[in-house]
Design a protein around this motif. Structure first.
Motif, PDB file in Angstrom:
ATOM      1  N   PRO A 146     -27.510 -42.894   7.662  1.00  0.00           N
ATOM      2  CA  PRO A 146     -26.836 -42.720   8.964  1.00  0.00           C
ATOM      3  C   PRO A 146     -25.321 -42.622   8.872  1.00  0.00           C
ATOM      4  N   ASP A 147     -24.728 -43.214   7.849  1.00  0.00           N
ATOM      5  CA  ASP A 147     -23.278 -43.147   7.698  1.00  0.00           C
ATOM      6  C   ASP A 147     -22.812 -41.943   6.888  1.00  0.00           C
ATOM      7  N   HIS A 148     -23.746 -41.110   6.460  1.00  0.00           N
ATOM      8  CA  HIS A 148     -23.369 -39.919   5.699  1.00  0.00           C
ATOM      9  C   HIS A 148     -22.487 -39.023   6.567  1.00  0.00           C
ATOM     10  N   LEU A 149     -21.504 -38.418   5.942  1.00  0.00           N
ATOM     11  CA  LEU A 149     -20.560 -37.566   6.665  1.00  0.00           C
ATOM     12  C   LEU A 149     -21.258 -36.446   7.431  1.00  0.00           C
ATOM     13  N   TYR A 150     -22.418 -36.034   6.958  1.00  0.00           N
ATOM     14  CA  TYR A 150     -23.148 -34.941   7.622  1.00  0.00           C
ATOM     15  C   TYR A 150     -23.414 -35.260   9.079  1.00  0.00           C
ATOM     16  N   TRP A 151     -23.780 -36.485   9.412  1.00  0.00           N
ATOM     17  CA  TRP A 151     -24.134 -36.838  10.784  1.00  0.00           C
ATOM     18  C   TRP A 151     -22.912 -36.882  11.692  1.00  0.00           C
ATOM     19  N   LYS A 152     -21.748 -37.056  11.104  1.00  0.00           N
ATOM     20  CA  LYS A 152     -20.518 -37.080  11.901  1.00  0.00           C
ATOM     21  C   LYS A 152     -19.902 -35.697  12.045  1.00  0.00           C
TER      22      LYS A 152
ATOM     23  N   PRO B 136     -22.131 -42.763   0.490  1.00  0.00           N
ATOM     24  CA  PRO B 136     -23.132 -43.826   0.331  1.00  0.00           C
ATOM     25  C   PRO B 136     -23.599 -43.996  -1.111  1.00  0.00           C
ATOM     26  N   TRP B 137     -24.160 -45.174  -1.378  1.00  0.00           N
ATOM     27  CA  TRP B 137     -24.809 -45.399  -2.666  1.00  0.00           C
ATOM     28  C   TRP B 137     -25.917 -44.374  -2.857  1.00  0.00           C
ATOM     29  N   SER B 138     -26.150 -43.988  -4.091  1.00  0.00           N
ATOM     30  CA  SER B 138     -27.128 -42.942  -4.388  1.00  0.00           C
ATOM     31  C   SER B 138     -28.569 -43.447  -4.297  1.00  0.00           C
ATOM     32  N   ARG B 139     -29.429 -42.605  -3.739  1.00  0.00           N
ATOM     33  CA  ARG B 139     -30.854 -42.940  -3.708  1.00  0.00           C
ATOM     34  C   ARG B 139     -31.447 -42.937  -5.113  1.00  0.00           C
ATOM     35  N   PHE B 140     -30.811 -42.213  -6.037  1.00  0.00           N
ATOM     36  CA  PHE B 140     -31.313 -42.197  -7.413  1.00  0.00           C
ATOM     37  C   PHE B 140     -31.025 -43.510  -8.136  1.00  0.00           C
ATOM     38  N   LEU B 141     -30.160 -44.324  -7.549  1.00  0.00           N
ATOM     39  CA  LEU B 141     -29.849 -45.630  -8.130  1.00  0.00           C
ATOM     40  C   LEU B 141     -30.744 -46.723  -7.566  1.00  0.00           C
TER      41      LEU B 141
ATOM     42  N   LEU C 256     -18.904 -35.305 -11.473  1.00  0.00           N
ATOM     43  CA  LEU C 256     -19.136 -35.127 -10.043  1.00  0.00           C
ATOM     44  C   LEU C 256     -19.623 -33.711  -9.766  1.00  0.00           C
ATOM     45  N   ASN C 257     -20.521 -33.571  -8.810  1.00  0.00           N
ATOM     46  CA  ASN C 257     -20.859 -32.259  -8.265  1.00  0.00           C
ATOM     47  C   ASN C 257     -20.054 -32.078  -6.984  1.00  0.00           C
ATOM     48  N   PRO C 258     -19.180 -31.078  -6.931  1.00  0.00           N
ATOM     49  CA  PRO C 258     -18.248 -30.999  -5.798  1.00  0.00           C
ATOM     50  C   PRO C 258     -18.879 -30.688  -4.446  1.00  0.00           C
ATOM     51  N   TYR C 259     -19.772 -29.690  -4.393  1.00  0.00           N
ATOM     52  CA  TYR C 259     -20.230 -29.189  -3.096  1.00  0.00           C
ATOM     53  C   TYR C 259     -21.623 -29.643  -2.673  1.00  0.00           C
ATOM     54  N   ARG C 260     -22.480 -29.991  -3.619  1.00  0.00           N
ATOM     55  CA  ARG C 260     -23.859 -30.337  -3.256  1.00  0.00           C
ATOM     56  C   ARG C 260     -23.897 -31.647  -2.476  1.00  0.00           C
ATOM     57  N   ALA C 261     -24.556 -31.627  -1.299  1.00  0.00           N
ATOM     58  CA  ALA C 261     -24.622 -32.811  -0.449  1.00  0.00           C
ATOM     59  C   ALA C 261     -26.036 -33.368  -0.306  1.00  0.00           C
ATOM     60  N   ASN C 262     -27.036 -32.541  -0.588  1.00  0.00           N
ATOM     61  CA  ASN C 262     -28.424 -33.006  -0.574  1.00  0.00           C
ATOM     62  C   ASN C 262     -29.231 -32.037  -1.431  1.00  0.00           C
ATOM     63  N   ALA C 263     -29.821 -32.545  -2.494  1.00  0.00           N
ATOM     64  CA  ALA C 263     -30.528 -31.690  -3.441  1.00  0.00           C
ATOM     65  C   ALA C 263     -31.881 -31.230  -2.936  1.00  0.00           C
ATOM     66  N   ASN C 264     -32.357 -31.824  -1.853  1.00  0.00           N
ATOM     67  CA  ASN C 264     -33.637 -31.441  -1.247  1.00  0.00           C
ATOM     68  C   ASN C 264     -33.599 -31.808   0.230  1.00  0.00           C
ATOM     69  N   ARG C 265     -33.742 -30.814   1.098  1.00  0.00           N
ATOM     70  CA  ARG C 265     -33.578 -31.076   2.533  1.00  0.00           C
ATOM     71  C   ARG C 265     -34.621 -32.057   3.073  1.00  0.00           C
TER      72      ARG C 265
ATOM     73  N   PRO D  61     -24.067 -37.286  -7.808  1.00  0.00           N
ATOM     74  CA  PRO D  61     -24.993 -36.162  -7.912  1.00  0.00           C
ATOM     75  C   PRO D  61     -25.131 -35.337  -6.642  1.00  0.00           C
ATOM     76  N   GLU D  62     -24.980 -35.958  -5.462  1.00  0.00           N
ATOM     77  CA  GLU D  62     -25.141 -35.210  -4.209  1.00  0.00           C
ATOM     78  C   GLU D  62     -24.356 -35.891  -3.073  1.00  0.00           C
ATOM     79  N   ALA D  63     -23.037 -35.887  -3.203  1.00  0.00           N
ATOM     80  CA  ALA D  63     -22.162 -36.523  -2.204  1.00  0.00           C
ATOM     81  C   ALA D  63     -22.575 -37.965  -1.955  1.00  0.00           C
ATOM     82  N   ASP D  64     -22.934 -38.642  -3.031  1.00  0.00           N
ATOM     83  CA  ASP D  64     -23.315 -40.047  -2.995  1.00  0.00           C
ATOM     84  C   ASP D  64     -22.633 -40.726  -4.170  1.00  0.00           C
ATOM     85  N   ALA D  65     -23.022 -41.936  -4.502  1.00  0.00           N
ATOM     86  CA  ALA D  65     -22.227 -42.648  -5.509  1.00  0.00           C
ATOM     87  C   ALA D  65     -23.057 -43.586  -6.369  1.00  0.00           C
ATOM     88  N   PHE D  66     -22.766 -43.566  -7.667  1.00  0.00           N
ATOM     89  CA  PHE D  66     -23.241 -44.565  -8.615  1.00  0.00           C
ATOM     90  C   PHE D  66     -22.126 -45.591  -8.842  1.00  0.00           C
TER      91      PHE D  66
END
Length: 503
Positions: free
Chosen positions: A140-146, A87-92, A125-134, A75-80
């Motif tokens: 910490p391991d999300h690609l955004y921080w790197k 990373p694993w999805s917070r929605f899970l 999959l949603n291709p471009y969305r990385a965070n649905a709410n800022r 849903p947002e550059a995460d994974a079910f």
């Protein structure tokens, strides 16, 4: 007298059209979208509770004739699912990056359960969305921080910048990983490419346009929109290549926003007045279909028949004439369909008319229903599907561009006793060619005086994924005779077996 004859002819024609819409075809896409973004169905549940929830849902979908589950796994550059890249999805689990207990993998579970039920599993999959709410915390391991340079905020959301080639590489790597490790039937993306416009705001990609558009000499200053469309085109083309190279039988489907272009913007556009894929989301869906980069197209025609700006009937006609004979299915909004009044019969909703428009159009081969939650809640829709439109089971349409050769027929169909429960068993021809391997089997049941006709879906008893079938506990189960066919990965169907009767 002439007037009466004309009226009678019109009534008979209307009845014929309506009856045709009710006759269920043997091949029909019957999908349901099950979203996970912003869902609270999982995070507070144990693994067993999640499994029970998913099983209840699958049983519900199966009971109303669905044969495709489109499940949102990213849903947002995460994974079910278990991923090395995201990373694993917070929605899970309630917190991004937190793994489910005991290595539970929801996608593996759903794939197995779908295939047991004769259903396909399409990984959404949603291709471009990385965070649905800022406001949401990224792991910490999300690609955004790197690599913050790969991302851009727009409105309240974070996106992979579509203009940066590295992002195509990353998304393609994610898709390849799913296709390689999971037995998915398709990769699916919806309407979210470049984000929906925000009034008074411009998408912040001027720096990337200069670097990757102007300085390369491929685009002029006035061609920023073309450059954006090209970025998405390159992604779609690359994803299709990656998928087919890894597993040639895995489909790639898109469910775009319902308007390609308005006629006021483009002479061949639809007679509508709304947002458009091409001009606002930079998604040239028509090109993707024409070039064979996608295997099916499900435009989201969520409006009502008679909608002033985006009439359903106008749009279904437009898409059927501009899909280059590709696989076309229609995205249906359950809530709006069931609430909207039929234009001719105000006491009825618009379901019957919409189904009539789909089934009477030879260019269209099915529907996909939004959303799974609404499907479960709408008893009126479920009753209509179960007792009318999906009364008989249907096989998913074959994408013959992937494979058109059916598998070998099954042999030695026979009865076997499993304790007190009789079952059918059969033999399957072994082969090393993946596209020739049977993955599912269709069990047909006939009365003793019936002519064997596997083209008629009323005789389909079930679709299974093992070379055996436990007979239903009905009084006449042993009085029928049975035929079995094999389906390959693309759903080509073999010739029927010799019939078997219990003696």
């Amino acid at each position: 007298m002439k007037v009466k004859l004309v009226l009678l002819s019109m009534m008979l024609f209307s009845l014929l059209v309506a009856t045709k819409a009710q006759i269920a075809p043997k091949r029909e896409f019957r999908g349901v979208w099950m979203h996970t973004v912003f869902s609270d169905d999982y995070a507070q549940k144990s693994n067993e509770q999640i499994k029970n929830f998913l099983l209840q849902r699958l049983n519900e979908y199966q009971s109303v004739g669905m044969n495709v589950l489109i499940f949102q796994v990213r849903p947002e550059a995460d994974a079910f699912y278990k991923s090395s890249y995201e990373p694993w999805s917070r929605f899970l689990t309630g917190k991004q990056g937190k793994a489910p207990a005991d290595s539970f993998d929801p996608m593996t579970f759903l794939i197995d359960e779908c295939h047991k039920r004769g259903m396909e599993f399409h990984a959404w999959l949603n291709p471009y969305r990385a965070n649905a709410n800022r406001k949401n915390e990224l792991h910490p391991d999300h690609l955004y921080w790197k690599r913050k340079d790969l991302f851009v905020y727009f409105g309240n959301q974070l996106f992979f910048n579509p203009g940066i080639p590295e992002n195509r590489t990353h998304i393609a790597k994610v898709v390849k990983d799913i296709v390689a490790r999971y037995d998915v039937d398709a990769i699916h993306m919806d309407d979210y490419f470049y984000p929906y416009p925000i009034k008074g705001s411009s998408f912040p990609d001027q720096k990337e346009f200069v670097k990757y558009g102007l300085q390369t000499g491929e685009f002029k200053l006035y061609q920023k929109d073309d450059w954006r469309r090209n970025n998405v085109n390159l992604l779609i083309k690359e994803l299709n290549t990656v998928i087919k190279k890894e597993k040639p039988w895995v489909k790639f489907g898109i469910s775009p926003f319902g308007i390609y272009r308005n006629q006021c913007q483009y002479a061949e556009g639809s007679e509508t007045n709304g947002l458009s894929n091409y001009d606002d989301l930079y998604a040239d869906v028509k090109l993707w279909v024409k070039n064979g980069w996608i295997d099916y197209n499900i435009p989201q025609l969520y409006w009502e028949i008679g909608h002033k700006q985006a009439d359903y009937e106008t749009l279904i006609d437009w898409w059927s004439k501009h899909n280059f004979d590709g696989h076309l299915y229609i995205g249906q909004d359950i809530d709006r369909t069931m609430k909207a009044a039929d234009l001719q019969h105000k006491n009825k909703n618009q379901l019957s008319k919409k189904m009539e428009l789909v089934r009477n159009n030879p260019k269209i081969s099915g529907n996909c229903f939004w959303s799974a939650d609404m499907l479960v809640r709408s008893h009126a829709l479920k009753d209509s599907l179960r007792n009318n439109y999906h009364r008989y089971k249907a096989l998913v349409p074959v994408v013959k561009s992937l494979d058109s050769i059916p598998p070998a027929p099954v042999t030695d169909l026979r009865f076997a006793m499993m304790g007190k429960e009789p079952k059918l068993v059969w033999n399957v021809k072994k082969t090393n060619k993946e596209l020739d391997k049977p993955t599912q089997f269709v069990v047909y049941a006939f009365e003793r005086n019936d002519k064997i006709d596997i083209n008629n879906p009323r005789y389909i008893l079930d679709i299974v994924n093992k070379p055996e079938y436990v007979l239903p506990k009905t009084p006449n189960a042993l009085c029928l005779y049975y035929v079995v066919t094999a389906l390959d990965r693309v759903k080509n169907e073999s010739l029927p077996s010799a019939p078997a009767m219990y003696k």
